[in-house]
Design a protein around this motif. Sequence first.
Motif, PDB file in Angstrom:
ATOM      1  N   SER A  69       0.823  -1.211   0.000  1.00 29.64           N
ATOM      2  CA  SER A  69       0.000   0.000   0.000  1.00 29.64           C
ATOM      3  C   SER A  69       0.859   1.264   0.000  1.00 29.64           C
ATOM      4  O   SER A  69       0.560   2.237  -0.690  1.00 29.64           O
ATOM      5  CB  SER A  69      -0.923  -0.015   1.220  1.00 29.64           C
ATOM      6  OG  SER A  69      -1.710   1.149   1.266  1.00 29.64           O
ATOM      7  N   ALA A  95       0.735   4.001  -3.005  1.00 29.87           N
ATOM      8  CA  ALA A  95       0.378   5.398  -2.743  1.00 29.87           C
ATOM      9  C   ALA A  95       1.490   6.342  -3.184  1.00 29.87           C
ATOM     10  O   ALA A  95       1.229   7.388  -3.794  1.00 29.87           O
ATOM     11  CB  ALA A  95       0.079   5.586  -1.261  1.00 29.87           C
ATOM     12  N   ASP A 134       1.484   6.533  -6.993  1.00 32.98           N
ATOM     13  CA  ASP A 134       0.182   6.780  -7.630  1.00 32.98           C
ATOM     14  C   ASP A 134      -0.210   5.640  -8.564  1.00 32.98           C
ATOM     15  O   ASP A 134      -0.534   5.839  -9.743  1.00 32.98           O
ATOM     16  CB  ASP A 134       0.196   8.108  -8.398  1.00 32.98           C
ATOM     17  CG  ASP A 134       0.363   9.300  -7.483  1.00 32.98           C
ATOM     18  OD1 ASP A 134      -0.335   9.349  -6.454  1.00 32.98           O
ATOM     19  OD2 ASP A 134       1.210  10.165  -7.767  1.00 32.98           O
ATOM     20  N   PRO A 167      -3.225   4.472   3.275  1.00 37.71           N
ATOM     21  CA  PRO A 167      -2.400   5.146   2.262  1.00 37.71           C
ATOM     22  C   PRO A 167      -3.051   5.228   0.883  1.00 37.71           C
ATOM     23  O   PRO A 167      -3.000   6.267   0.228  1.00 37.71           O
ATOM     24  CB  PRO A 167      -1.118   4.303   2.226  1.00 37.71           C
ATOM     25  CG  PRO A 167      -1.057   3.647   3.565  1.00 37.71           C
ATOM     26  CD  PRO A 167      -2.479   3.368   3.927  1.00 37.71           C
ATOM     27  N   VAL A 168      -3.691   4.123   0.449  1.00 36.65           N
ATOM     28  CA  VAL A 168      -4.306   4.143  -0.888  1.00 36.65           C
ATOM     29  C   VAL A 168      -5.641   4.863  -0.867  1.00 36.65           C
ATOM     30  O   VAL A 168      -6.062   5.439  -1.888  1.00 36.65           O
ATOM     31  CB  VAL A 168      -4.477   2.709  -1.437  1.00 36.65           C
ATOM     32  CG1 VAL A 168      -3.132   2.104  -1.788  1.00 36.65           C
ATOM     33  CG2 VAL A 168      -5.223   1.821  -0.469  1.00 36.65           C
ATOM     34  N   CYS A 169      -6.322   4.860   0.275  1.00 41.93           N
ATOM     35  CA  CYS A 169      -7.587   5.591   0.401  1.00 41.93           C
ATOM     36  C   CYS A 169      -7.361   7.081   0.166  1.00 41.93           C
ATOM     37  O   CYS A 169      -8.135   7.743  -0.533  1.00 41.93           O
ATOM     38  CB  CYS A 169      -8.191   5.349   1.781  1.00 41.93           C
ATOM     39  SG  CYS A 169      -9.635   6.350   2.156  1.00 41.93           S
ATOM     40  N   LYS A 172      -5.168   8.473  -1.619  1.00 42.11           N
ATOM     41  CA  LYS A 172      -4.901   8.708  -3.045  1.00 42.11           C
ATOM     42  C   LYS A 172      -6.032   8.205  -3.948  1.00 42.11           C
ATOM     43  O   LYS A 172      -5.935   8.283  -5.173  1.00 42.11           O
ATOM     44  CB  LYS A 172      -3.596   8.014  -3.445  1.00 42.11           C
ATOM     45  CG  LYS A 172      -2.340   8.610  -2.809  1.00 42.11           C
ATOM     46  CD  LYS A 172      -2.052   9.988  -3.392  1.00 42.11           C
ATOM     47  CE  LYS A 172      -0.686  10.500  -2.970  1.00 42.11           C
ATOM     48  NZ  LYS A 172       0.423   9.899  -3.700  1.00 42.11           N
TER      49      LYS A 172
END
Length: 809
Positions: A206, A210, A213, A266-268, A270
């Motif tokens: 993750s 992130a 991107d 972290p991905v949330c 982005k």
Amino acid sequence: MKVLKFGGTSVGSVESILSLKKIVEGENDDVIVVVSALGGITDKLIATSKLALGGDESYKAEFEFMQKRHYEMVDAIIDDEEKKSGLLHTIDRLFEELKSIYYGVYLIHDLSPKIQAAIVSYGERLSSHIVATLVNGAKRYNSLDFIKTIKKHGKNVLDSEVTADAVKETFRNRTQKSVVPGFISTDRNTGEITNLGRGGSDYTASIIAAALDAEVLEIWTDVDGFMTADPKVIHTAYTINELSYVEAMELCNFGAKVVYPPTIYPVCVKNIPIKVKNTFNPDSAGTTILSHVENDSKPIKGISSIKGTTLITVAGLSMVGVIGVNRRIFTALAENGISVFMVSQASSENSTSIGVRDVDAEEAVAVLNNEFSKEIRTGAMFPMHAESGLATVAIVGENMKHTPGVAGKLFGTLGRSGISVISCAQGASETNISFVVDGKSLYKALNVIHDSFFLSEYKVLNLFICGVGTVGGNLIGQIKSQYTELMEKQRLKLNVVGIASSHKAIFDHNGIDLDNYQALLKESAESDTQKLKNEIISMNTFNSVFVDCTASADVAALYQELLEHNVSVVAANKVAASGDYDSYLKLKETALRRGVKFLYETNVGAGLPILGTIKDLCNSGDKILKIEAVLSGTLNFIFNEISADVPFSETVRRAKEEGYSEPDPRIDLSGKDVIRKLVILTREAGYKVEQEDVEKNLFIPSGFFNGTVEEFWKNLPTLDAGFEKKREELQNEGKRWRFVAKMNHGKTSVSLEAVGQQHPFYMLEGSNNVVLLTTERYHEYPMQIKGYGAGAGVTAAGVFANIMSIANI
């Protein structure tokens, strides 16, 4: 660009790691592959270090086992000898380092967190070299160079900014296929090896996704995705196609071990979607986790649970209105490393209940008793009360906040199933309702919630069928023949989980094979009514229905306790409804109080809707004034068959041969069966009556009811001449015999009567029954219910209809 993470099971066997190779090499885009240690190796590294710490030389054998496993994996999957030679050289070097560390632990009996972190890092370091060599065109990058942590409050936590910059720099000129060890990291300041915690490989993936991107983060594991519930507990659980980040986080935090919870954040941030996929079933769509799920109509998405819960109650009158009590509770626990996963506080503030894991319970109680020792000594607070052996359940779904009544439906469903909620909590976001139940009720709670909220593809009724004679056998046959159609057209699954005969019983949580139940019964152990009751209660299944197709008083005696345990009862057996009035009333009151059903429509008229009609009339405010009925299909058959050519004794024999009468016809001829039915009708009409209150005018001398059945059959023809003489007289008068049951304003009687051609009972054919209901509304012209009222097939159909009425609640 994609980031693909493969867990321990995905690199744990030759089959799975070759599947990984196929998946990665099949990607046309740039991919970064994050891998965990080979399945089970991290646990083995830790266990071996503890053996070494204790001076146990068996650590060497465990170490050699790990070596051998990695060598065998390389031999099985790497064909290129040059690649294999280089890889084995690297693995040898790493194992030599690890061997030295273990030997040092063994010698000095010291296993500091720093050394332990170094030891467990070897799992991912080894597996990542193997995968990088296996995947054509792949290049390995070392996470120790760019995943950085910092010490805070004694714990290693991710240094987000430094790590993000390091990741960007590391992968600026990456190759098309990159392989990275998950989980491991280094301290930003000291360079010491650290890690991101168990499940940290997900987090590594993750963080990289992130920072770069990525288009998507794919978590490859050994399940098809997030399930609506634990499939080991709920066989009807299925994969959830889409979840929001919030829903996924709630499920992860509460027992669903599909994704390591810190992975999501972290991905949330982005807005990078997460896909959970199955290495062993790559064609499955899996679960996609997004910021928002479109066209989402279900109020809840999934159910998670935590076994081994202890509920600790902090209580005392001094807590009311006092600021800082909760701060002291949570500070004391946090300082001792004890995690609290649920909190419930009454608005009166005199108690706070906290949920912790059983393993932390003893220490948590000691910590809190110490924190509030002064208040406990003065009596201002009570000593901590801990209740263990519990389970915590959470239902999760963002749509709950848009759906009124979810909590009401949840707790109503649990209550009807006899499941007591000990404590509950719901946040203002309304995405999670958590509650604590007795651990023994967890299986039942999960299943009944899953079924109630339409997460299951089918609604399930779990049936226990007692009696496999003519009625029971017919019922099982009818269930078997309708099984598929009910599933397809009504989404209803009738799961027969228990079948009992007079001396044998079989049980199966998953359902009994109805094609083979007779053979299974024959091979089963001996049973009796007490064993039957105990097994039903101990199975603790949800949506349970006990179906009594016997005539046994011992079986009827089980109803009360079964109802008390929230098992609905459907009875073809007349004993309970016609027995002692107070007991009958208690059964009905218990069923009402426990939110289950006590149904016995077939007690009168087999499949005819007689009791249901009386109930509807009474519920609508009408009053039953009189009942006139022919209720014995057997006796009606006998008096329709009797003629100059067919004497009375022969009609009785025919009734038995054609299955209309009881095995002992004296039960029918004595009027006992009709008396029971009349008592039931009268009670359902709202009158208190016992069998002894019924006036009995019988047509067979009492002596015939003594002795054996064989003696009865031998003596029966002696009555033929008398019956024939009376029959001839009636025929000349244009009349027929009918055994009539009557109730007039609560007064009851049964008698053999002669009815003329104008009477509604005159044309009653075969074994049909008829009931005339005179009520305040149907006064001048009584309501008439008429039809086939005897026979195993129609009785079984009536029982089946009662079962279906429970299914449709």
